[in-house]
Scaffold this motif. Sequence first.
Motif, PDB file in Angstrom:
ATOM      1  N   MET A 286       0.853  -1.164   0.000  1.00 14.03           N
ATOM      2  CA  MET A 286       0.000   0.000   0.000  1.00 14.03           C
ATOM      3  C   MET A 286       0.901   1.229   0.000  1.00 14.03           C
ATOM      4  SD  MET A 286      -2.863   1.142   2.745  1.00 14.03           S
ATOM      5  CE  MET A 286      -3.574  -0.466   2.585  1.00 14.03           C
ATOM      6  N   ALA A 287       0.676   2.096  -0.952  1.00 10.09           N
ATOM      7  CA  ALA A 287       1.520   3.255  -1.086  1.00 10.09           C
ATOM      8  C   ALA A 287       1.126   4.362  -0.123  1.00 10.09           C
ATOM      9  CB  ALA A 287       1.460   3.785  -2.520  1.00 10.09           C
ATOM     10  N   ASP A 288      -0.137   4.683  -0.085  1.00  5.11           N
ATOM     11  CA  ASP A 288      -0.563   5.821   0.709  1.00  5.11           C
ATOM     12  C   ASP A 288      -1.954   5.548   1.248  1.00  5.11           C
ATOM     13  OD1 ASP A 288      -0.547   8.330   1.830  1.00  5.11           O
ATOM     14  OD2 ASP A 288      -0.984   9.386  -0.019  1.00  5.11           O
ATOM     15  N   ASP A 289      -2.160   5.851   2.502  1.00  4.85           N
ATOM     16  CA  ASP A 289      -3.467   5.706   3.133  1.00  4.85           C
ATOM     17  C   ASP A 289      -3.774   7.037   3.781  1.00  4.85           C
ATOM     18  OD1 ASP A 289      -5.752   4.987   4.462  1.00  4.85           O
ATOM     19  OD2 ASP A 289      -4.766   3.615   5.845  1.00  4.85           O
ATOM     20  N   MET A 290      -4.632   7.818   3.129  1.00  5.28           N
ATOM     21  CA  MET A 290      -4.953   9.145   3.623  1.00  5.28           C
ATOM     22  C   MET A 290      -6.250   9.090   4.396  1.00  5.28           C
ATOM     23  SD  MET A 290      -4.208  11.511   0.280  1.00  5.28           S
ATOM     24  CE  MET A 290      -5.723  11.025  -0.487  1.00  5.28           C
ATOM     25  N   SER A 291      -6.248   9.684   5.553  1.00  9.69           N
ATOM     26  CA  SER A 291      -7.484   9.887   6.285  1.00  9.69           C
ATOM     27  C   SER A 291      -7.921  11.294   5.957  1.00  9.69           C
ATOM     28  CB  SER A 291      -7.230   9.732   7.780  1.00  9.69           C
ATOM     29  OG  SER A 291      -8.378  10.069   8.492  1.00  9.69           O
ATOM     30  N   LEU A 292      -9.017  11.420   5.218  1.00  8.72           N
ATOM     31  CA  LEU A 292      -9.382  12.720   4.693  1.00  8.72           C
ATOM     32  C   LEU A 292     -10.566  13.328   5.416  1.00  8.72           C
ATOM     33  CD1 LEU A 292      -8.924  12.085   0.903  1.00  8.72           C
ATOM     34  CD2 LEU A 292      -7.458  13.341   2.441  1.00  8.72           C
ATOM     35  N   ASN A 293     -10.327  13.810   6.589  1.00  4.92           N
ATOM     36  CA  ASN A 293     -11.333  14.576   7.304  1.00  4.92           C
ATOM     37  C   ASN A 293     -10.826  16.009   7.276  1.00  4.92           C
ATOM     38  OD1 ASN A 293     -12.970  15.906   9.104  1.00  4.92           O
ATOM     39  ND2 ASN A 293     -13.005  14.237  10.578  1.00  4.92           N
ATOM     40  N   PRO A 294     -11.447  16.875   6.465  1.00  5.79           N
ATOM     41  CA  PRO A 294     -10.920  18.231   6.332  1.00  5.79           C
ATOM     42  C   PRO A 294     -10.883  19.008   7.639  1.00  5.79           C
ATOM     43  CG  PRO A 294     -13.075  18.077   5.315  1.00  5.79           C
ATOM     44  CD  PRO A 294     -12.666  16.684   5.698  1.00  5.79           C
ATOM     45  N   SER A 295     -11.674  18.595   8.612  1.00  2.02           N
ATOM     46  CA  SER A 295     -11.617  19.305   9.886  1.00  2.02           C
ATOM     47  C   SER A 295     -10.309  19.000  10.607  1.00  2.02           C
ATOM     48  CB  SER A 295     -12.821  18.950  10.764  1.00  2.02           C
ATOM     49  OG  SER A 295     -12.796  17.589  11.119  1.00  2.02           O
TER      50      SER A 295
ATOM     51  N   ASP B  91     -18.330  21.806  -1.469  1.00  4.07           N
ATOM     52  CA  ASP B  91     -17.809  20.601  -2.104  1.00  4.07           C
ATOM     53  C   ASP B  91     -17.743  19.431  -1.121  1.00  4.07           C
ATOM     54  OD1 ASP B  91     -14.865  20.169  -1.099  1.00  4.07           O
ATOM     55  OD2 ASP B  91     -14.987  22.321  -1.517  1.00  4.07           O
ATOM     56  N   ILE B  92     -17.673  18.223  -1.665  1.00  5.28           N
ATOM     57  CA  ILE B  92     -17.734  17.019  -0.839  1.00  5.28           C
ATOM     58  C   ILE B  92     -16.527  16.854   0.065  1.00  5.28           C
ATOM     59  CG2 ILE B  92     -19.244  15.797  -2.442  1.00  5.28           C
ATOM     60  CD1 ILE B  92     -16.628  14.196  -3.236  1.00  5.28           C
ATOM     61  N   TYR B  93     -15.376  17.387  -0.344  1.00  3.39           N
ATOM     62  CA  TYR B  93     -14.184  17.281   0.508  1.00  3.39           C
ATOM     63  C   TYR B  93     -14.355  18.130   1.760  1.00  3.39           C
ATOM     64  CZ  TYR B  93      -9.451  17.446   2.228  1.00  3.39           C
ATOM     65  OH  TYR B  93      -8.343  17.353   3.051  1.00  3.39           O
ATOM     66  N   GLU B  94     -14.761  19.377   1.591  1.00  2.00           N
ATOM     67  CA  GLU B  94     -14.940  20.275   2.730  1.00  2.00           C
ATOM     68  C   GLU B  94     -16.109  19.831   3.607  1.00  2.00           C
ATOM     69  OE1 GLU B  94     -12.729  22.394   3.649  1.00  2.00           O
ATOM     70  OE2 GLU B  94     -11.556  22.397   1.811  1.00  2.00           O
ATOM     71  N   LEU B  95     -17.096  19.147   3.019  1.00  2.00           N
ATOM     72  CA  LEU B  95     -18.198  18.609   3.815  1.00  2.00           C
ATOM     73  C   LEU B  95     -17.756  17.410   4.656  1.00  2.00           C
ATOM     74  CD1 LEU B  95     -21.280  18.683   1.402  1.00  2.00           C
ATOM     75  CD2 LEU B  95     -21.006  19.946   3.552  1.00  2.00           C
TER      76      LEU B  95
ATOM     77  N   SER C 299     -19.908  17.558  12.302  1.00  2.00           N
ATOM     78  CA  SER C 299     -18.580  17.735  12.900  1.00  2.00           C
ATOM     79  C   SER C 299     -17.468  17.379  11.911  1.00  2.00           C
ATOM     80  CB  SER C 299     -18.438  16.889  14.169  1.00  2.00           C
ATOM     81  OG  SER C 299     -18.393  15.505  13.853  1.00  2.00           O
ATOM     82  N   ARG C 300     -17.786  16.684  10.830  1.00  2.00           N
ATOM     83  CA  ARG C 300     -16.794  16.310   9.821  1.00  2.00           C
ATOM     84  C   ARG C 300     -16.485  17.466   8.869  1.00  2.00           C
ATOM     85  NH1 ARG C 300     -15.005  11.402   9.685  1.00  2.00           N
ATOM     86  NH2 ARG C 300     -14.339  11.695   7.539  1.00  2.00           N
ATOM     87  N   MET C 301     -17.294  18.526   8.906  1.00  2.00           N
ATOM     88  CA  MET C 301     -17.094  19.649   7.992  1.00  2.00           C
ATOM     89  C   MET C 301     -15.892  20.484   8.399  1.00  2.00           C
ATOM     90  SD  MET C 301     -20.911  21.044   7.045  1.00  2.00           S
ATOM     91  CE  MET C 301     -21.147  21.832   8.605  1.00  2.00           C
ATOM     92  N   SER C 302     -15.233  21.040   7.392  1.00  2.70           N
ATOM     93  CA  SER C 302     -14.132  21.954   7.649  1.00  2.70           C
ATOM     94  C   SER C 302     -14.681  23.308   8.100  1.00  2.70           C
ATOM     95  CB  SER C 302     -13.310  22.153   6.372  1.00  2.70           C
ATOM     96  OG  SER C 302     -14.068  22.886   5.417  1.00  2.70           O
ATOM     97  N   ASP C 303     -13.812  24.142   8.636  1.00  2.00           N
ATOM     98  CA  ASP C 303     -14.218  25.496   9.000  1.00  2.00           C
ATOM     99  C   ASP C 303     -14.683  26.261   7.766  1.00  2.00           C
ATOM    100  OD1 ASP C 303     -13.702  25.065  11.670  1.00  2.00           O
ATOM    101  OD2 ASP C 303     -11.723  26.019  11.632  1.00  2.00           O
ATOM    102  N   GLU C 304     -14.048  26.004   6.626  1.00  2.00           N
ATOM    103  CA  GLU C 304     -14.446  26.653   5.371  1.00  2.00           C
ATOM    104  C   GLU C 304     -15.903  26.315   5.037  1.00  2.00           C
ATOM    105  OE1 GLU C 304     -13.384  25.909   0.762  1.00  2.00           O
ATOM    106  OE2 GLU C 304     -11.664  26.427   2.019  1.00  2.00           O
ATOM    107  N   ALA C 305     -16.277  25.043   5.191  1.00  2.00           N
ATOM    108  CA  ALA C 305     -17.655  24.625   4.917  1.00  2.00           C
ATOM    109  C   ALA C 305     -18.617  25.260   5.919  1.00  2.00           C
ATOM    110  CB  ALA C 305     -17.766  23.103   4.976  1.00  2.00           C
TER     111      ALA C 305
END
Length: 131
Positions: A1-10, A53-57, A118-124
């Motif tokens: 496995m090359a990369d395992d990103m945990s993508l919670n923008p918060s 967007d779905i990333y910031e959400l 709570s998963r949303m970024s401050d931007e969202a």
Amino acid sequence: MADDMSLNPSEQTADTSADSEAVSVIPQDELNRLTDELITAFKTVFDPEIPVDIYELGLIYKVDIDDDRKVDIDMTLTAPGCPVAGDMPGWVENAARTVDGIKDVEVRLTFDPPWDPSRMSDEARLALNML
């Protein structure tokens, strides 16, 4: 496995050492570029009912990039009854495929754990007047 990103923008963290014994054949600078470009691609996909967007959400739960440059994405929706539930995973797959160097993409929809604000970024939160 090359990369395992945990993508919670918060949290804005990427875990590139999911298995300390695994060594990627993909150079770290290339993994960083792929990660940045995948995030940029995710930010082009919007929930049609929410102007964010779905990333910031915080809808992207996990992204794995393997040594063959296949990307596995775990994502969710804001609600199981979302009217675009059948379409959004395809939108995410198409967005990820735009990243140069990605060879294959698989998107899995999950509701475990269920999404919450709570998963949303401050931007969202700012965009939705929730700050």
